[in-house]
Design a protein around this motif. Structure first.
Motif, mmCIF file in Angstrom:
data_model
loop_
_atom_site.group_PDB
_atom_site.id
_atom_site.type_symbol
_atom_site.label_atom_id
_atom_site.label_comp_id
_atom_site.label_asym_id
_atom_site.label_seq_id
_atom_site.Cartn_x
_atom_site.Cartn_y
_atom_site.Cartn_z
ATOM 1 N N GLY A 83 5.738 -3.621 6.445
ATOM 2 C CA GLY A 83 5.900 -2.557 5.452
ATOM 3 C C GLY A 83 6.488 -3.045 4.152
ATOM 4 N N LEU A 84 7.563 -3.815 4.218
ATOM 5 C CA LEU A 84 8.202 -4.307 3.006
ATOM 6 C C LEU A 84 7.300 -5.279 2.273
ATOM 7 C CD1 LEU A 84 10.609 -4.234 1.172
ATOM 8 C CD2 LEU A 84 11.730 -5.933 2.619
ATOM 9 N N LYS A 91 -0.202 3.689 -1.094
ATOM 10 C CA LYS A 91 0.460 3.312 0.161
ATOM 11 C C LYS A 91 0.114 4.316 1.250
ATOM 12 C CE LYS A 91 4.228 1.130 -2.337
ATOM 13 N NZ LYS A 91 5.664 1.149 -2.646
ATOM 14 N N VAL A 92 -0.264 3.807 2.421
ATOM 15 C CA VAL A 92 -0.650 4.661 3.545
ATOM 16 C C VAL A 92 0.293 4.374 4.711
ATOM 17 C CG1 VAL A 92 -2.482 5.238 5.182
ATOM 18 C CG2 VAL A 92 -3.065 4.631 2.813
ATOM 19 N N ASP A 93 0.922 5.434 5.208
ATOM 20 C CA ASP A 93 1.794 5.340 6.384
ATOM 21 C C ASP A 93 1.031 5.959 7.545
ATOM 22 O OD1 ASP A 93 3.741 5.419 8.322
ATOM 23 O OD2 ASP A 93 5.080 6.785 7.243
ATOM 24 N N GLY A 94 0.261 5.151 8.242
ATOM 25 C CA GLY A 94 -0.594 5.636 9.315
ATOM 26 C C GLY A 94 0.159 6.079 10.550
ATOM 27 N N ASP A 111 5.967 6.592 10.345
ATOM 28 C CA ASP A 111 7.282 6.018 10.634
ATOM 29 C C ASP A 111 8.036 5.659 9.351
ATOM 30 O OD1 ASP A 111 5.813 3.843 9.755
ATOM 31 O OD2 ASP A 111 6.012 2.678 11.597
ATOM 32 N N GLY A 112 7.482 6.055 8.207
ATOM 33 C CA GLY A 112 8.135 5.779 6.934
ATOM 34 C C GLY A 112 7.843 4.393 6.391
ATOM 35 N N GLU A 113 7.060 3.607 7.103
ATOM 36 C CA GLU A 113 6.755 2.245 6.676
ATOM 37 C C GLU A 113 5.293 2.163 6.244
ATOM 38 O OE1 GLU A 113 6.808 -1.872 9.012
ATOM 39 O OE2 GLU A 113 8.775 -0.913 8.931
#
Length: 175
Positions: free
Chosen positions: A25-26, A48-51, A54-56
């Protein structure tokens, strides 16, 4: 140009061994910020896609003015679509520690027997241009056709609108 050499150094710094220490993620967040600086002028943005919710950041969806769209029944890259893929290839070469998912789509006109292979050919044509422009062929985690099974948000469930004739490119961190 001082800014250009600075950006090139930053890109190399992100591309070499960075993923292992940062986490997916980072790494993708940093890459998105860095790549966005060079791609804005070319009309390319990264969403940005958080599939996993989980916030990442799990992947970056490439968004472009004019997108990567196609004429009805066609898989040829022409005009703005070809220019967009050429510009995307330039940016992707600076991030060797990423994988790519390329998904082809069709509108809802025609049968599944026609649309499924057509959407696959669209995805493959984008992959082929990216590889031809220097993106390593081993970076492609997926090149798939989805017919009209994944219409754009805001279009009808059948995906009949012409803007559903497209290819989406998603950038993932290499595992």
């Amino acid at each position: 140009n001082k800014k250009k050499s600075y950006n090139q150094g930053k890109i190399v710094g992100l591309g070499v061994g960075c993923l292992a220490g940062l986490g997916t993620g980072l790494y993708l967040d940093m890459m998105a910020e860095d790549m966005q600086q060079q791609m804005n002028a070319r009309g390319i943005k990264l969403e940005k896609v958080d599939g996993n919710a989980d916030g990442e950041t799990d992947e970056l969806l490439v968004k472009m003015d004019g997108n990567i769209s196609f004429a009805s029944g066609d898989a040829a890259l022409v005009g703005a679509a070809k220019t967009n893929v050429d510009n995307l290839a330039e940016g992707l070469r600076g991030y060797p520690e990423t994988k790519l998912r390329v998904g082809g789509h069709s509108d809802g006109t025609g049968t599944l027997a026609i649309n499924k292979p057509l959407s696959q050919k669209r995805a493959e044509s984008v992959r082929d241009v990216l590889v031809g422009k220097g993106v390593d062929g081993g970076r492609f985690a997926e090149v798939a056709g989805f017919a009209n099974g994944k219409p754009l948000p805001g279009t009808n469930a059948n995906g009949d609108e012409p803007n559903n004739r497209r290819v989406e490119v998603r950038i993932l961190a290499a595992e």
